[in-house]
Design a protein around this motif. Structure first.
Motif, PDB file in Angstrom:
ATOM      1  N   GLU A  14       0.830  -1.203   0.000  1.00 56.93           N
ATOM      2  CA  GLU A  14       0.000   0.000   0.000  1.00 56.93           C
ATOM      3  C   GLU A  14       0.864   1.252   0.000  1.00 56.93           C
ATOM      4  O   GLU A  14       0.545   2.246  -0.676  1.00 56.93           O
ATOM      5  CB  GLU A  14      -0.926  -0.002   1.220  1.00 56.93           C
ATOM      6  N   ALA A  60       2.500   1.783  -3.477  1.00 53.05           N
ATOM      7  CA  ALA A  60       1.469   2.201  -4.426  1.00 53.05           C
ATOM      8  C   ALA A  60       1.064   3.657  -4.208  1.00 53.05           C
ATOM      9  O   ALA A  60       0.680   4.346  -5.163  1.00 53.05           O
ATOM     10  CB  ALA A  60       0.247   1.292  -4.300  1.00 53.05           C
ATOM     11  N   PRO A  85      -5.384  -7.216  -4.238  1.00 59.46           N
ATOM     12  CA  PRO A  85      -5.791  -5.869  -4.682  1.00 59.46           C
ATOM     13  C   PRO A  85      -5.162  -5.508  -6.020  1.00 59.46           C
ATOM     14  O   PRO A  85      -4.191  -4.754  -6.092  1.00 59.46           O
ATOM     15  CB  PRO A  85      -5.277  -4.975  -3.548  1.00 59.46           C
ATOM     16  N   THR A  86      -5.725  -6.018  -7.079  1.00 57.07           N
ATOM     17  CA  THR A  86      -5.082  -5.931  -8.393  1.00 57.07           C
ATOM     18  C   THR A  86      -4.805  -4.494  -8.836  1.00 57.07           C
ATOM     19  O   THR A  86      -3.756  -4.212  -9.428  1.00 57.07           O
ATOM     20  CB  THR A  86      -5.931  -6.652  -9.453  1.00 57.07           C
ATOM     21  N   GLU A  87      -5.741  -3.581  -8.580  1.00 57.87           N
ATOM     22  CA  GLU A  87      -5.524  -2.189  -8.999  1.00 57.87           C
ATOM     23  C   GLU A  87      -4.361  -1.567  -8.233  1.00 57.87           C
ATOM     24  O   GLU A  87      -3.548  -0.828  -8.803  1.00 57.87           O
ATOM     25  CB  GLU A  87      -6.800  -1.373  -8.795  1.00 57.87           C
ATOM     26  N   THR A  88      -4.272  -1.853  -6.950  1.00 53.23           N
ATOM     27  CA  THR A  88      -3.154  -1.350  -6.145  1.00 53.23           C
ATOM     28  C   THR A  88      -1.842  -1.934  -6.635  1.00 53.23           C
ATOM     29  O   THR A  88      -0.834  -1.223  -6.769  1.00 53.23           O
ATOM     30  CB  THR A  88      -3.361  -1.708  -4.667  1.00 53.23           C
ATOM     31  N   ARG A 116      -0.933  -2.882  -9.515  1.00 53.98           N
ATOM     32  CA  ARG A 116      -0.469  -2.304 -10.776  1.00 53.98           C
ATOM     33  C   ARG A 116       0.360  -1.040 -10.566  1.00 53.98           C
ATOM     34  O   ARG A 116       1.162  -0.665 -11.418  1.00 53.98           O
ATOM     35  CB  ARG A 116      -1.667  -1.989 -11.688  1.00 53.98           C
ATOM     36  N   ARG A 117       0.140  -0.385  -9.426  1.00 54.10           N
ATOM     37  CA  ARG A 117       0.881   0.845  -9.135  1.00 54.10           C
ATOM     38  C   ARG A 117       2.213   0.580  -8.429  1.00 54.10           C
ATOM     39  O   ARG A 117       2.960   1.520  -8.158  1.00 54.10           O
ATOM     40  CB  ARG A 117       0.019   1.788  -8.294  1.00 54.10           C
ATOM     41  N   THR A 123       5.399  -0.414  -9.125  1.00 48.77           N
ATOM     42  CA  THR A 123       6.264  -0.628 -10.289  1.00 48.77           C
ATOM     43  C   THR A 123       7.736  -0.804  -9.921  1.00 48.77           C
ATOM     44  O   THR A 123       8.542  -1.135 -10.784  1.00 48.77           O
ATOM     45  CB  THR A 123       6.118   0.539 -11.273  1.00 48.77           C
TER      46      THR A 123
END
Length: 267
Positions: A107, A110, A202-205, A207-208, A210
């Protein structure tokens, strides 16, 4: 043992930490029922490998303060404050999360926390094959409202972890019992880091996230869904790999783990 130092989070909360060695900062983020002392050995090992190994009391634990209402964003601020206090300006910073502490690291990255590389051990995100308990956060809050710390301790170990009742009962009267009870009201904080009542990946998290990430599992974790969580997490992150290290259930000894982390951070 290092002297306890203090960082001040964005909301004014005091966060206690210990640091070992010198070099780029590598912060160890504990999970449920963990405090500053839980991973002192890992911080010490990292400190002997050209890093500043740091372990800290997350808010509400040990010598750290707490400010309500709780929010995951406040814990991200806490981690950032520890990095700023223990590290050097413009130097790289690394974070290793244990179990649900790994969810906090994810978290934080991200959200843009100053973590150059991340890593975690067996983050227990849930799946259809391993669902989270119904109304998890609500149940913890009901125990807390009743002042029932032992209820939280038993619920977490029996229902959430799946530990047999006799094992939990065996803790009573041991030196660990009272310190565990003192940490019970922060268990819901770890639940929040994992997503609250929905603790799925938490797939959307992800992705951030990197930055390079190392997802670790222990050879001694015989619970397949937990052992395999490292591989599943690595597959969902943009720039990650998974590694299995020799260890016990849900843990890898510091002398084994620290050199692997240090090599990953330096690469």
């Amino acid at each position: 043992m290092s002297q306890i130092e203090e960082a001040t989070s964005a909301d004014g909360t005091t966060i206690a930490y210990e640091s070992y060695g010198s070099g780029p900062v590598a912060v160890v983020v504990g999970g449920a029922f963990c405090d500053l002392g839980s991973f002192r050995d890992l911080a010490e090992e990292l400190g002997g490998l050209g890093l500043t190994g740091v372990t800290y009391d997350r808010r509400g634990r040990g010598d750290s303060g707490d400010t309500h209402p709780y929010a995951v964003a406040r814990e991200i601020d806490d981690l950032t404050a520890v990095i700023d206090a223990a590290g050097e300006s413009d130097a790289p910073a690394y974070a290793f999360g244990v179990s649900s502490g790994g969810a906090l690291v994810i978290e934080a990255i991200a959200a843009g926390a100053p973590v150059t590389k991340g890593s975690a051990l067996e983050v227990p995100y849930r799946s259809e094959a391993w669902p989270a308990p119904d109304d998890y956060i609500g149940q913890l809050e009901r125990f807390e409202a009743a002042g029932d710390r032992e209820g939280i301790l038993r619920y977490f170990n029996n229902i959430v972890v799946g530990m047999p009742e006799e094992m939990v009962e065996g803790m009573r009267g041991t030196p660990m019992w009272e310190p565990l009870l003192a940490l019970t009201y922060t268990v819901k904080y770890d639940g929040a880091c994992l997503g609250g009542d929905d603790q799925s990946l938490p797939t959307e998290t992800l992705r951030r996230v990197t930055v390079p990430f190392l997802s670790v599992c222990s050879s001694g974790t015989q619970m397949p869904v937990l052992h395999d969580s490292a591989r599943v997490l690595a597959g969902a992150l943009p720039n990650a790999r998974a590694v299995e290290l020799p260890g016990d259930f849900h843990q890898v000894p510091a002398p084994v783990l620290a050199p692997v982390l240090a090599e990953f951070y330096r690469a």
